[in-house]
Design a protein around this motif. Structure first.
Motif, PDB file in Angstrom:
ATOM      1  N   THR B 186       0.787  -1.167  -0.015  1.00 14.38           N
ATOM      2  CA  THR B 186       0.132   0.032   0.371  1.00 14.38           C
ATOM      3  C   THR B 186       0.434   1.594   0.007  1.00 14.38           C
ATOM      4  OG1 THR B 186      -1.941  -1.394   1.069  1.00 14.38           O
ATOM      5  CG2 THR B 186      -1.383   1.104   1.221  1.00 14.38           C
ATOM      6  N   PRO B 187       1.730   0.983   0.730  1.00 17.37           N
ATOM      7  CA  PRO B 187       2.671   2.296   0.913  1.00 17.37           C
ATOM      8  C   PRO B 187       2.955   2.951  -0.433  1.00 17.37           C
ATOM      9  CG  PRO B 187       2.735   1.728   3.071  1.00 17.37           C
ATOM     10  CD  PRO B 187       2.493   0.807   2.318  1.00 17.37           C
ATOM     11  N   ILE B 188       3.782   2.031  -0.914  1.00 16.99           N
ATOM     12  CA  ILE B 188       4.486   1.997  -1.701  1.00 16.99           C
ATOM     13  C   ILE B 188       3.551   2.475  -3.370  1.00 16.99           C
ATOM     14  CG2 ILE B 188       6.104   0.644  -4.147  1.00 16.99           C
ATOM     15  CD1 ILE B 188       6.676  -1.073  -1.566  1.00 16.99           C
ATOM     16  N   VAL B 189       2.532   1.563  -3.547  1.00 14.99           N
ATOM     17  CA  VAL B 189       1.412   2.408  -4.335  1.00 14.99           C
ATOM     18  C   VAL B 189       0.653   3.349  -4.074  1.00 14.99           C
ATOM     19  CG1 VAL B 189      -1.115   1.503  -5.371  1.00 14.99           C
ATOM     20  CG2 VAL B 189       0.751  -0.322  -4.655  1.00 14.99           C
ATOM     21  N   VAL B 190       0.866   3.862  -3.140  1.00 17.09           N
ATOM     22  CA  VAL B 190      -0.200   4.810  -2.998  1.00 17.09           C
ATOM     23  C   VAL B 190       1.092   6.318  -3.033  1.00 17.09           C
ATOM     24  CG1 VAL B 190      -0.196   6.748  -1.090  1.00 17.09           C
ATOM     25  CG2 VAL B 190      -1.357   4.975  -0.614  1.00 17.09           C
ATOM     26  N   ILE B 192       3.587   5.670  -5.702  1.00 14.06           N
ATOM     27  CA  ILE B 192       3.956   5.940  -7.272  1.00 14.06           C
ATOM     28  C   ILE B 192       2.486   6.300  -7.634  1.00 14.06           C
ATOM     29  CG2 ILE B 192       4.161   4.045  -9.490  1.00 14.06           C
ATOM     30  CD1 ILE B 192       5.100   2.242  -7.363  1.00 14.06           C
ATOM     31  N   ALA B 193       1.659   5.837  -7.078  1.00 16.31           N
ATOM     32  CA  ALA B 193       0.329   6.488  -8.103  1.00 16.31           C
ATOM     33  C   ALA B 193       0.175   8.209  -7.686  1.00 16.31           C
ATOM     34  CB  ALA B 193      -1.121   5.845  -7.338  1.00 16.31           C
ATOM     35  N   ASP B 350      13.073   0.096   1.321  1.00 18.20           N
ATOM     36  CA  ASP B 350      14.232  -0.673   0.154  1.00 18.20           C
ATOM     37  C   ASP B 350      13.082  -0.149  -1.332  1.00 18.20           C
ATOM     38  OD1 ASP B 350      15.948  -0.885   2.166  1.00 18.20           O
ATOM     39  OD2 ASP B 350      15.983  -2.557   2.546  1.00 18.20           O
ATOM     40  N   VAL B 351      12.537  -0.295  -1.130  1.00 18.93           N
ATOM     41  CA  VAL B 351      11.642   0.086  -2.558  1.00 18.93           C
ATOM     42  C   VAL B 351      11.806   0.957  -2.838  1.00 18.93           C
ATOM     43  CG1 VAL B 351       9.792  -0.831  -4.367  1.00 18.93           C
ATOM     44  CG2 VAL B 351      10.433  -2.872  -2.301  1.00 18.93           C
ATOM     45  N   LEU B 352      11.252   1.770  -2.469  1.00 24.13           N
ATOM     46  CA  LEU B 352      10.509   2.908  -2.589  1.00 24.13           C
ATOM     47  C   LEU B 352      11.701   3.214  -3.347  1.00 24.13           C
ATOM     48  CD1 LEU B 352       8.383   4.320  -0.258  1.00 24.13           C
ATOM     49  CD2 LEU B 352       8.180   4.333  -2.904  1.00 24.13           C
ATOM     50  N   LEU B 393       8.678   5.082 -10.064  1.00 17.78           N
ATOM     51  CA  LEU B 393       9.710   4.531  -9.006  1.00 17.78           C
ATOM     52  C   LEU B 393      10.911   4.357  -8.931  1.00 17.78           C
ATOM     53  CD1 LEU B 393      10.021   2.833  -6.333  1.00 17.78           C
ATOM     54  CD2 LEU B 393       9.694   0.577  -7.603  1.00 17.78           C
ATOM     55  N   ALA B 394      11.389   4.437 -10.400  1.00 18.16           N
ATOM     56  CA  ALA B 394      12.798   4.385 -10.341  1.00 18.16           C
ATOM     57  C   ALA B 394      13.564   5.597 -10.426  1.00 18.16           C
ATOM     58  CB  ALA B 394      12.716   3.790 -11.852  1.00 18.16           C
ATOM     59  N   SER B 395      12.725   6.824 -10.545  1.00 24.13           N
ATOM     60  CA  SER B 395      13.653   7.899 -10.657  1.00 24.13           C
ATOM     61  C   SER B 395      13.577   9.078  -9.386  1.00 24.13           C
ATOM     62  CB  SER B 395      12.679   8.974 -12.405  1.00 24.13           C
ATOM     63  OG  SER B 395      10.743   9.049 -11.155  1.00 24.13           O
ATOM     64  N   GLY B 396      13.147   8.054  -8.719  1.00 24.93           N
ATOM     65  CA  GLY B 396      12.592   8.921  -7.025  1.00 24.93           C
ATOM     66  C   GLY B 396      11.660  10.002  -7.071  1.00 24.93           C
ATOM     67  N   ALA B 397      10.635   9.679  -8.025  1.00 17.84           N
ATOM     68  CA  ALA B 397       9.636  10.812  -8.090  1.00 17.84           C
ATOM     69  C   ALA B 397       8.444  10.175  -6.961  1.00 17.84           C
ATOM     70  CB  ALA B 397       8.574  10.563  -9.482  1.00 17.84           C
ATOM     71  N   ALA B 398       8.147   8.981  -6.968  1.00 16.77           N
ATOM     72  CA  ALA B 398       7.434   8.256  -5.369  1.00 16.77           C
ATOM     73  C   ALA B 398       8.173   8.346  -4.587  1.00 16.77           C
ATOM     74  CB  ALA B 398       7.656   6.710  -6.094  1.00 16.77           C
ATOM     75  N   ALA B 399       9.424   7.806  -4.004  1.00 17.00           N
ATOM     76  CA  ALA B 399      10.383   8.537  -2.928  1.00 17.00           C
ATOM     77  C   ALA B 399       9.866   9.520  -2.226  1.00 17.00           C
ATOM     78  CB  ALA B 399      11.839   8.331  -3.285  1.00 17.00           C
ATOM     79  N   ARG B 400      10.161  10.852  -3.500  1.00 11.18           N
ATOM     80  CA  ARG B 400      10.284  11.974  -2.563  1.00 11.18           C
ATOM     81  C   ARG B 400       8.357  12.461  -2.733  1.00 11.18           C
ATOM     82  NH1 ARG B 400      13.403  13.032  -7.136  1.00 11.18           N
ATOM     83  NH2 ARG B 400      12.134  13.231  -8.814  1.00 11.18           N
ATOM     84  N   LYS B 401       8.049  11.463  -3.281  1.00 15.53           N
ATOM     85  CA  LYS B 401       6.023  11.632  -2.699  1.00 15.53           C
ATOM     86  C   LYS B 401       5.883  11.234  -1.423  1.00 15.53           C
ATOM     87  CE  LYS B 401       2.744  13.151  -4.494  1.00 15.53           C
ATOM     88  NZ  LYS B 401       2.598  15.029  -4.257  1.00 15.53           N
ATOM     89  N   PHE B 402       6.170  10.374  -1.053  1.00 15.34           N
ATOM     90  CA  PHE B 402       6.104   9.137  -0.008  1.00 15.34           C
ATOM     91  C   PHE B 402       6.838   9.833   1.146  1.00 15.34           C
ATOM     92  CE2 PHE B 402       7.249   5.920   3.321  1.00 15.34           C
ATOM     93  CZ  PHE B 402       5.836   5.868   3.852  1.00 15.34           C
TER      94      PHE B 402
END
Lengths: 503, 503
Positions: B186-190, B192-193, B350-352, B393-402
């Motif tokens: 869930t946290p990863i999906v949220v 990324i989305a 780790d995934v993010l 995910l790969a670009s780091g956009a998801a990590a920054r969003k999280f």
């Protein structure tokens, strides 16, 4: 797995009455709760010495329970035979295997005999939570049980408890399909039948929701908590007895099912029949007279419904060589003046002693049942039961037999009168058109029945009777002024308990 | 009638957690019990100030409760808003009117919409005892609910609680049909989305029987107990959130039904669908991706069963303008290395962060769900979701969003590592042939999860992997040596949690 090491807990009797459901109370911070991931409503196996039970868990926050304690509900404490200072060990219970048959039944399957045996065994052993019991009861309700399933359920219920055997034949029994307060025919019927030479080893229940059970009323006149051996001696000597069945584990699953069926109010002939017949077969009876009151506030409200129930009872009894005779009686009003243990006992004595003031309805109802019992028990030919029963009563033979039974059960007792009384009077003139049996029972309970044996009420008017303003309709009896006021206040707020119509 | 006069009782907080069932504890000798003829398991109406509840009664013998006290379970205390020194008044509750519809259903009837409305209203208000709730659940189980009834039940469940509304469209949601530990997508999906421009106001639950719920794992990384207003601000600013849904009363009846359905283990598509869809509709979602793991120890064990459930979910969602997409995924093993709040949170980070050691299974599963969400949410054309999700995910956009979401929820937190660890090693060489998800979850709970957030375990081997004797299969993490030993002892007694076969 068994929880060991730091988690040997001390059993603590909390005195909490959860009826039959076993409950264990553990502190939320306790090692056991944390380590096992236990949470509210988990099921836990609790072992104490050689005994073990499966209990529902209530988690306690704060210091009601110590960290090294396992609080036990009264039922759990008794079932474990625990004593002060005992330790208990806790473990996760195995899944209750038999419940998978309940799941299949819900999906439209049929129970096998072996499945019903296993279910009733697990139920009787306390392995079902109240939620699981409710699911079983619901799965069986609504005509979902075939006659074969009902038969197998009844057999399983009989097999799960004590089963009495008697040397004498026939062994007579009676049952009333509840719903009417003050219908205290049993002691009179037993006295007449035993005086007529029949064997009537009657086990009765205490009140559950009513103002008095037969055992409560009988206890006013003689001890009723007898061992099985004592009961046998009474029956061998006198032919009959009226004792409390609770001391003898006859069809223990029935008590558990009733506890759930009652609040759900599922009115299924199959469940009622399995309940009644299992108790009677376990009691060793060969002949059973069932009193089925029919009326607007009784359990059975139409003659069709009563006839259908009678057919189910008769056919189910037949499968166990139990001959069942059903009597359809008038269920429109109470069958005695008194409501409450001592007041009902006084009605019983008045009938037995042929007092001129004895309640004619109660006398007639008891004679009707006793007559049928004498006929099917082979003590007279068909049609002569009424005369024979009337003679046994009028001659004083029944009264003498009753006194002997009381003596054999441990000694006659005098009913005591309550100290405080208050009349509830008619506020308009007219005829009594209806009696609300349910609310009338409530008044008796508010006055203190059955915990205070002499509390309750005495009806001063019957259905159809004309009354004038100020005439007493009933008299409340209580052992304390507070309870008297309490019951009277409710009675005055509910003036239609006895409904007066235009004369 | 209300019990007054001598029976004004003082409320006492007992701290007993009976989950949602309200329980009141009264002393057997108390005037109220005697006067009202109350006994164990009676239902009692309890009023405190302007609030009132219907509770089950437990009678207490002895001096645990004073004569002038009414002990309250934690749920009852909270529902009444009681405070120290408050008094309560007790009365007999009216019969629960809506239960007569349950009785009719048991006799083969159909529920009307109005009946289901009334039942769910009474359920949500706590007017049903657990026994009555169990009867309702049983009456609905086993395909006894028509599609129309399921629809009306779902609507009633939505209407009985809070319903969120969002300005943005579409509103995305996800759900996983339980059964797998460590499936913390869930946290990863949220992330990324939301990074992809979607609105994902995700409410999640805490663990009930599992070692960690999504809310428990997320809480290791940021606060999750937000007010509705705070949650709105987070979503408006960041497009997404991962908060604990318990603070917001979405479909409160669902929580009560689940509590009874879980121990009964009634596996009905209709009930599951009503539960899932009512929560999502109440949350204001317009699009829902459902992850349905299929495998031998998962909830769904065959593709036929999974497809049937998917059809039910899709069609029920459609009736509420909720578009439902189901993904059938591999349910044969955990979807992350860690099991336990902090250990799962570390997997998520780790995934993010695209760590080389990140769990490939978890990454793939999260991408699969996020990809579908981006497609049905209109952020890319069909077929391009996987590439788009992988890029975010790969670009780091998801990590920054999280990280922004965590900041908006109240501030980023660092997961803590547990102090005590122990490896469970292979005792024979070979390949991992099966993983017992249920027992693996038990080990994590014995180690202290979820109460100790850093406790749990980390898998060191996956299905099909070859291992040698002495190689670690998984590592137990605990915050105390006692809990570590406790979990390890269980693990050693159950050597087949990871089953090793011939290589």
């Amino acid at each position: 797995m068994t929880i060991q090491g730091p988690a040997e807990l001390f059993a603590r009797r909390l005195g909490i009455d959860t009826y039959r459901e076993y409950v264990v109370f553990l502190r939320s911070e306790s090692t056991v709760c944390r380590a096992e991931g236990l949470r509210a409503l988990s099921r836990v196996r609790v072992a104490c010495g050689q005994r073990e039970i499966v209990a529902s868990l209530n988690i306690v926050h704060g210091d009601l329970i110590g960290d090294r304690q396992a609080g036990l509900s009264e039922s759990a404490w008794v079932a474990l035979g625990a004593a002060a200072g005992d330790t208990v060990s806790l473990s996760h219970p195995e899944a209750v295997e038999s419940f998978s048959a309940v799941r299949r039944k819900i999906y439209g399957g049929r129970f096998t005999g072996a499945e019903l045996d296993a279910i009733v065994r697990d139920l009787s052993a306390g392995h079902y939570s109240s939620v699981e019991t409710a699911a079983f009861v619901t799965a069986c309700a609504g005509d979902r049980m075939s006659p074969a399933e009902t038969l197998q359920l009844t057999r399983a219920m009989v097999d799960a408890g004590t089963r009495l055997a008697w040397h004498q034949r026939p062994v007579m029994d009676k049952h009333c399909v509840g719903g009417l307060p003050g219908n205290r025919t049993t002691p009179i019927v037993v006295a007449i039948a035993a005086a007529g030479g029949l064997t009537v080893p009657k086990t009765s229940s205490r009140a559950i929701t009513s103002p008095a059970g037969t055992a409560d009323a009988m206890e006013v006149l003689a001890p009723v908590t007898l061992t099985l051996e004592h009961m046998r001696r009474v029956v061998e000597r006198e032919g009959g007895c009226v004792v409390w069945g609770g001391a003898i584990a006859l069809s223990p699953a029935d008590d558990l099912l009733i506890q759930v069926e009652r609040p759900l109010d599922f009115d299924s002939d199959a469940q009622l029949a399995a309940s009644v017949i299992s108790k009677k077969v376990a009691a060793g009876s060969t002949h059973l007279v069932v009193d089925i009151p029919v009326g607007p506030t009784a359990k059975l409200r139409s003659h069709e419904a009563a006839a259908r129930l009678a057919r189910t009872l008769t056919s189910l009894g037949g499968a166990f060589d139990l001959r069942v005779e059903c009597l359809f009686t008038d269920g429109s009003q109470p069958v005695g003046f008194g409501i409450g243990p001592a007041l009902e006992a006084l009605d019983v004595l008045d009938v037995l002693h042929n007092a001129p003031t004895a309640c004619a309805l109660l006398r007639a109802r008891a004679l009707q049942i006793a007559a049928r019992m004498l006929e099917i028990g082979g003590r007279c030919v068909a049609g002569e039961g009424p005369a024979r029963a009337a003679h046994l009563l009028a001659s004083g033979a029944a009264a003498r037999k009753f006194e002997s039974i009381c003596d054999a059960q441990g000694g006659r007792r005098e009913p005591r009168r309550a100290n405080y009384r208050k009349d509830i009077v008619a506020t308009q003139a007219g005829a009594v058109q209806a009696i609300d049996n349910r609310r009338l029972g409530r008044v008796a309970k508010l006055a203190g029945a059955p915990a205070s044996p002499s509390a309750g009420l005495v009806l001063q008017a019957q259905l159809g009777q004309a009354v004038v303003v100020g005439q007493p309709l009933y008299t409340i009896h209580a052992q304390s002024p507070g309870e008297l006021e309490y019951a009277a206040a409710y009675a005055l707020r509910n003036p239609k308990i006895l409904e007066i119509g235009s004369p």
